[in-house]
Scaffold this motif. Structure first.
Motif, PDB file in Angstrom:
ATOM      1  N   HIS A   1       0.891  -0.254  -4.315  1.00 25.04           N
ATOM      2  CA  HIS A   1       0.773  -0.414  -5.936  1.00 25.04           C
ATOM      3  C   HIS A   1      -0.602  -0.916  -6.418  1.00 25.04           C
ATOM      4  O   HIS A   1      -1.320  -1.489  -5.398  1.00 25.04           O
ATOM      5  CB  HIS A   1       2.144  -1.484  -6.192  1.00 25.04           C
ATOM      6  CG  HIS A   1       1.774  -2.782  -5.831  1.00 25.04           C
ATOM      7  ND1 HIS A   1       0.766  -3.593  -6.124  1.00 25.04           N
ATOM      8  CD2 HIS A   1       2.697  -3.352  -4.639  1.00 25.04           C
ATOM      9  CE1 HIS A   1       1.217  -4.873  -5.531  1.00 25.04           C
ATOM     10  NE2 HIS A   1       2.074  -4.611  -4.613  1.00 25.04           N
TER      11      HIS A   1
ATOM     12  N   ASP B   1      -3.826  -5.278   2.578  1.00 25.53           N
ATOM     13  CA  ASP B   1      -2.335  -5.172   2.562  1.00 25.53           C
ATOM     14  C   ASP B   1      -1.789  -3.836   2.815  1.00 25.53           C
ATOM     15  O   ASP B   1      -1.143  -3.268   2.009  1.00 25.53           O
ATOM     16  CB  ASP B   1      -1.766  -5.667   1.000  1.00 25.53           C
ATOM     17  CG  ASP B   1      -0.461  -6.195   0.910  1.00 25.53           C
ATOM     18  OD1 ASP B   1       0.114  -5.933   2.110  1.00 25.53           O
ATOM     19  OD2 ASP B   1       0.088  -6.319  -0.031  1.00 25.53           O
TER      20      ASP B   1
ATOM     21  N   ASN C   1      -2.584  -3.757  -5.130  1.00 22.10           N
ATOM     22  CA  ASN C   1      -3.291  -3.768  -3.763  1.00 22.10           C
ATOM     23  C   ASN C   1      -4.366  -3.018  -3.758  1.00 22.10           C
ATOM     24  O   ASN C   1      -4.671  -2.474  -2.597  1.00 22.10           O
ATOM     25  CB  ASN C   1      -2.103  -3.143  -2.671  1.00 22.10           C
ATOM     26  CG  ASN C   1      -1.050  -4.394  -2.499  1.00 22.10           C
ATOM     27  OD1 ASN C   1      -1.488  -5.246  -2.562  1.00 22.10           O
ATOM     28  ND2 ASN C   1      -0.012  -3.945  -1.973  1.00 22.10           N
TER      29      ASN C   1
HETATM   30 MG    MG Z   1      -0.293  -7.328  -1.882  1.00 22.77          MG
END
Ligand code: MG
Ligand code: ADP
Length: 425
Positions: free
Chosen positions: A314, A334, A317
């Protein structure tokens, strides 16, 4: 016991490029009307604007100017400020600490310690505080892990003098965003984000996330540096902070903006149409000092995420950073695989082409020009990445200590069949 500050305004501090101390950049004010609509206002201080080395907090939305900026999105908190605020995990720690169920947005900014992402700071005094010199050390991870456990289990934090110190320790390392349990720790190399495994995890996340960063590096992507450390019997992922640079006089800080901020989008489902790699590429080309490097890098990250079924890609990130004056795409962070049941259609969190969020080779190729790639370059990048991931994921995972049983669990994430499924489009 601490409680809501009730503050509706605060000063915003920034560490200028090359410096290690805050200066006061401006003032942020948040009001909520009777209908519950929040409006945020930001104005730069005149003395800040008079500085020769002043930099904008957000070069697209908050340019250096005497005007008063206003926003209604993200509950009235400008994206650049919201990016400095804790998320689910950090908010939970603050709520535990203050024994309040929910606090105002300015409270979260004021309560979170001075280890937040990016170069900003917040306070009630016009004069900024001195930089923090003391951080939790990697040596304290065992104690921190025990505190994390009690927060996850929703237990009351232990009381007593020593415990209070421990609570402070915890609060002093949690202003980074994201939902996973984490603290910021220091060793003689600099600052790291320690990410702990959660009892509900399907696999050993620390090892798997580290292996994904290694795999991404192997595929030629720029990634955050990482390593796994074992505390007791448990693995903890350490990710080196790319927004801090250790110097003799303290830490330099990079300004940082998430893709959510660049997309001027809300965090909610309603704004999903703005969540797009293609639109992000456009914004990146506007803000980056090296668009010819960054736009193709973003394309490759999108392909990588599609090929490891990373559905958690998302807009928070992805980020851009500016350690000096120039902005560029941040290293990747991430990166997590997922294993949805469908082997025909998997979606990324962001739109990636003419077929929406579909993690499919043709879809990824459909807008490659926006990532400054010729069609044949884009096709080659996808083909190579697919081969690399297919051939290397397992060996890298095993080499980085992912257990055989966890490899079995994540195997279905890589180069899933739907990526090349014949489409009618
Ligand atoms: Mg994250
Ligand atoms: N290596 C890094 N250096 C600086 N900031 C980072 C780094 N990795 C992540 N961040 C910031 O910290 C936030 C939380 O980290 P992330 O790894 O995304 O945790 P989570 O798994 O909880 O989402 C990110 O959204 C980003 O703002």
């Amino acid at each position: 016991m601490t409680s809501s500050t009730g503050a509706s305004e605060c000063y915003v501090y920034v560490t200028l490029p090359g410096e290690t101390k805050f200066v006061t950049a401006g003032k942020f004010k948040l009001t909520t009307d009777r209908r519950g609509i929040s409006t945020g206002k930001f104005v730069y201080g005149r003395s800040y604007l008079a500085r020769e080395n002043a930099v904008p907090i957000d070069p697209l939305e908050l340019k250096l100017s005497t005007r008063t900026y206003e926003t209604n999105i993200l509950k009235g908190v400008f994206g650049s400020l919201r990016d400095s605020s804790p998320d689910y995990w950090g908010r939970r720690v603050i709520e535990k600490h203050t024994r309040q169920a929910q606090l105002g947005e300015i409270d979260y900014l004021l309560y979170s310690p001075d280890d937040r992402a990016g170069a900003l700071g917040f306070g009630l005094n016009q004069e900024p505080p001195a930089p923090r010199r003391q951080f939790n050390q990697t040596m304290q991870l065992e104690r921190l892990q025990a505190l994390v456990d009690s927060i996850i289990a929703d237990e009351d934090l232990p009381v007593g003098a020593d415990a209070e110190q421990a609570q402070d320790l915890m609060l002093d390392g949690t202003s980074m965003g994201g939902a996973r349990p984490k603290v910021v720790v220091e060793d003689n190399e600099g600052l790291w984000i320690a990410k702990f495994n959660h009892p509900d995890d399907q696999w050993n996340n620390a090892r798997v996330e580290h292996a994904m960063l290694m795999l991404a590096r192997e595929c030629g992507l720029q990634t955050s540096e990482s390593r796994v450390t074992t505390i007791g019997e448990r693995d903890v992922l350490l990710v080196k902070r790319f927004d801090r640079e250790n110097t003799d006089t303290g830490y330099r800080r990079a300004r940082m903006l998430s893709a959510l901020t660049l997309l001027r989008a809300e965090d909610s489902q309603q704004d999903r149409d703005k969540w797009s790699y293609v639109l992000f590429a456009e914004e990146l080309r506007r803000i980056s000092s090296q668009p010819r490097t960054d736009a193709p890098e973003l394309f490759r990250r999108m392909c990588f995420n599609a090929l490891i079924s990373n559905a958690d890609d998302h807009p928070r990130n992805h980020a851009v950073v500016a350690m000096a004056m120039d902005w560029k795409l941040s290293p990747a962070y991430d990166l997590t695989p997922s294993t949805p049941i469908s082997i025909e259609r998997r979606d990324l969190a962001l739109g990636c082409g003419d077929m929406g969020r579909y993690a499919h080779a043709e879809n990824l190729l459909s807008q490659s020009a926006r990532f400054l790639l010729e069609p044949d370059e884009a096709k080659r990048a996808i083909d190579e990445m697919e081969q690399d991931i297919r051939n290397k994921w397992y060996d890298i995972a095993r080499a980085e200590g992912v257990a055989e049983k966890d490899c079995e669990k994540i195997a279905g994430a890589f180069a899933y069949p739907g990526f090349r499924l014949e489409t009618s489009v």
